[in-house]
Design an enzyme around this catalytic site. Structure first.
Site: not given
Length: 140
Positions: A18, A37, A43, A45, A83-84, A128
């Site tokens: 994100h 960020c 980037h 998480h 996810d991903h 996070e």
């Protein structure tokens, strides 16, 4: 065992990228508020998700909720969706909503709440990082 309230927890994991950014702000203000960020190239998480469901034990099954059903619900509504993925670019939920941990937790809550029987109460805890996490909803 009637009227015995209990809570069950299901822990899941997903990876997502994100970028925190407010398009109404200048580049300078975004960098000042969101720092690293706000990276133009995003980037990622490794999110840890804990879904908490509370209610009364069913006297016929001995369950609050079948954890396989809860697991499938989380997979369908959250993991398959996020996810991903790049949350900013790949999801409808964050096209116009800054994907902060706070907003992600609220979105996950709303997605699961819409499919979860109303007799259950629901709480989302989203990590996070190991040290930074949010919970929704919060009692005041």
């Amino acid at each position: 065992m009637n009227n015995k309230r209990i809570t069950v927890f299901r822990k899941e994991h997903f990876n997502a990228a994100h970028r925190l950014n407010n398009p109404a702000w200048s580049v300078e203000r975004n960098k000042a508020v969101f720092g690293l960020c706000n990276n133009d190239n995003f980037h990622g998480h490794n999110y840890e998700l804990i879904v908490q469901v509370s209610g009364e034990i069913d006297p016929e099954t001995g369950y609050l909720i079948d954890l396989k059903i809860l697991s499938d619900l989380i997979k369908e509504e959250v993991l398959n969706r996020f996810d991903h993925k790049n949350l900013n670019l790949d999801t409808q939920e964050f096209k116009h909503l800054n994907p902060t941990a706070e907003n992600i937790a609220v979105v996950i809550y709303d997605l699961i709440r819409a499919k979860l029987d109303e007799r259950y109460t629901l709480k989302i805890r989203l990590y996070e990082t190991e040290r930074n996490f949010v919970e929704y909803p919060t009692e005041w």
